[in-house]
Design a protein around this motif. Sequence first.
Motif, short mmCIF file in Angstrom:
data_model
loop_
_atom_site.label_atom_id
_atom_site.label_comp_id
_atom_site.label_asym_id
_atom_site.label_seq_id
_atom_site.Cartn_x
_atom_site.Cartn_y
_atom_site.Cartn_z
N ALA A 37 5.39 6.27 19.94
CA ALA A 37 3.96 6.43 20.19
C ALA A 37 3.71 7.30 21.42
O ALA A 37 2.82 8.15 21.41
CB ALA A 37 3.31 5.07 20.37
N VAL A 38 4.50 7.10 22.45
CA VAL A 38 4.34 7.93 23.66
C VAL A 38 4.66 9.39 23.34
O VAL A 38 3.97 10.30 23.80
CB VAL A 38 5.22 7.39 24.80
N ASP A 39 5.71 9.62 22.56
CA ASP A 39 6.03 10.99 22.15
C ASP A 39 4.89 11.61 21.34
O ASP A 39 4.53 12.78 21.55
CB ASP A 39 7.30 11.02 21.31
N SER B 188 -4.82 10.14 20.71
CA SER B 188 -4.21 8.99 21.40
C SER B 188 -4.84 7.66 21.00
O SER B 188 -4.14 6.64 20.92
CB SER B 188 -4.28 9.19 22.91
N GLY B 189 -6.13 7.65 20.73
CA GLY B 189 -6.79 6.39 20.34
C GLY B 189 -6.27 5.85 19.02
O GLY B 189 -5.96 4.65 18.90
N LYS B 190 -6.15 6.72 18.05
CA LYS B 190 -5.63 6.29 16.74
C LYS B 190 -4.17 5.88 16.83
O LYS B 190 -3.75 4.89 16.22
CB LYS B 190 -5.80 7.41 15.72
N MET C 245 0.01 1.71 16.98
CA MET C 245 1.15 1.17 17.71
C MET C 245 0.97 -0.32 17.97
O MET C 245 1.89 -1.11 17.78
CB MET C 245 1.33 1.90 19.04
N ILE C 246 -0.21 -0.71 18.38
CA ILE C 246 -0.47 -2.13 18.67
C ILE C 246 -0.37 -2.96 17.40
O ILE C 246 0.23 -4.04 17.41
CB ILE C 246 -1.86 -2.29 19.32
N LEU C 247 -0.93 -2.47 16.30
CA LEU C 247 -0.85 -3.21 15.04
C LEU C 247 0.60 -3.37 14.58
O LEU C 247 1.02 -4.47 14.18
CB LEU C 247 -1.66 -2.50 13.95
N THR C 248 1.36 -2.30 14.62
CA THR C 248 2.75 -2.37 14.19
C THR C 248 3.57 -3.28 15.09
O THR C 248 4.40 -4.07 14.61
CB THR C 248 3.36 -0.96 14.15
N SER C 249 3.33 -3.21 16.39
CA SER C 249 4.03 -4.09 17.31
C SER C 249 3.70 -5.55 17.04
O SER C 249 4.57 -6.42 17.12
CB SER C 249 3.69 -3.74 18.76
N ALA C 250 2.44 -5.81 16.72
CA ALA C 250 2.04 -7.19 16.42
C ALA C 250 2.73 -7.70 15.15
O ALA C 250 3.16 -8.85 15.10
CB ALA C 250 0.52 -7.27 16.27
N PHE C 251 2.85 -6.83 14.15
CA PHE C 251 3.55 -7.23 12.92
C PHE C 251 5.03 -7.53 13.20
O PHE C 251 5.58 -8.51 12.69
CB PHE C 251 3.43 -6.16 11.85
N VAL C 252 5.66 -6.70 14.00
CA VAL C 252 7.07 -6.92 14.34
C VAL C 252 7.22 -8.22 15.12
O VAL C 252 8.13 -9.02 14.86
CB VAL C 252 7.64 -5.72 15.13
N GLU C 253 6.32 -8.46 16.07
CA GLU C 253 6.39 -9.71 16.84
C GLU C 253 6.15 -10.91 15.95
O GLU C 253 6.79 -11.96 16.14
CB GLU C 253 5.36 -9.68 17.97
N GLY C 254 5.26 -10.79 14.99
CA GLY C 254 5.01 -11.90 14.06
C GLY C 254 6.23 -12.23 13.24
O GLY C 254 6.58 -13.40 13.06
N CYS C 255 6.90 -11.19 12.75
CA CYS C 255 8.12 -11.42 11.96
C CYS C 255 9.21 -12.05 12.84
O CYS C 255 9.93 -12.96 12.39
CB CYS C 255 8.63 -10.11 11.38
N ALA C 256 9.33 -11.58 14.07
CA ALA C 256 10.35 -12.14 14.96
C ALA C 256 10.03 -13.59 15.29
O ALA C 256 10.93 -14.44 15.32
CB ALA C 256 10.42 -11.32 16.24
#
Length: 80
Positions: free
Chosen positions: A39-41, A50-52, A57-68
């Motif tokens: 995302a930073v790249d 950057s907003g989109k 990035m936040i949505l995908t990170s939340a999904f990964v955290e939920g699975c973990a």
Amino acid sequence: MMITSLLLAEGLAQLGCGIGAGIAVIGAGLGIGKIGGSAVDAIARQPEASGKIFTQMILTSAFVEGCALFAIAACAFLIK
């Protein structure tokens, strides 16, 4: 003799649950790090989007955290 083998099997099962939870945490950490780096790249290449990118990035990170979290909870419930 039989009690010893049962205790050994139970101990090995608990060890497997602990290792599984650890692998889930390591995988989630690596995945979230990859998401953040990418995302930073992407923001560096297209600052106007950057907003989109940040939202995705936040949505995908939340999904990964939920699975973990689900994997860790499943491993924790298997340990008696």
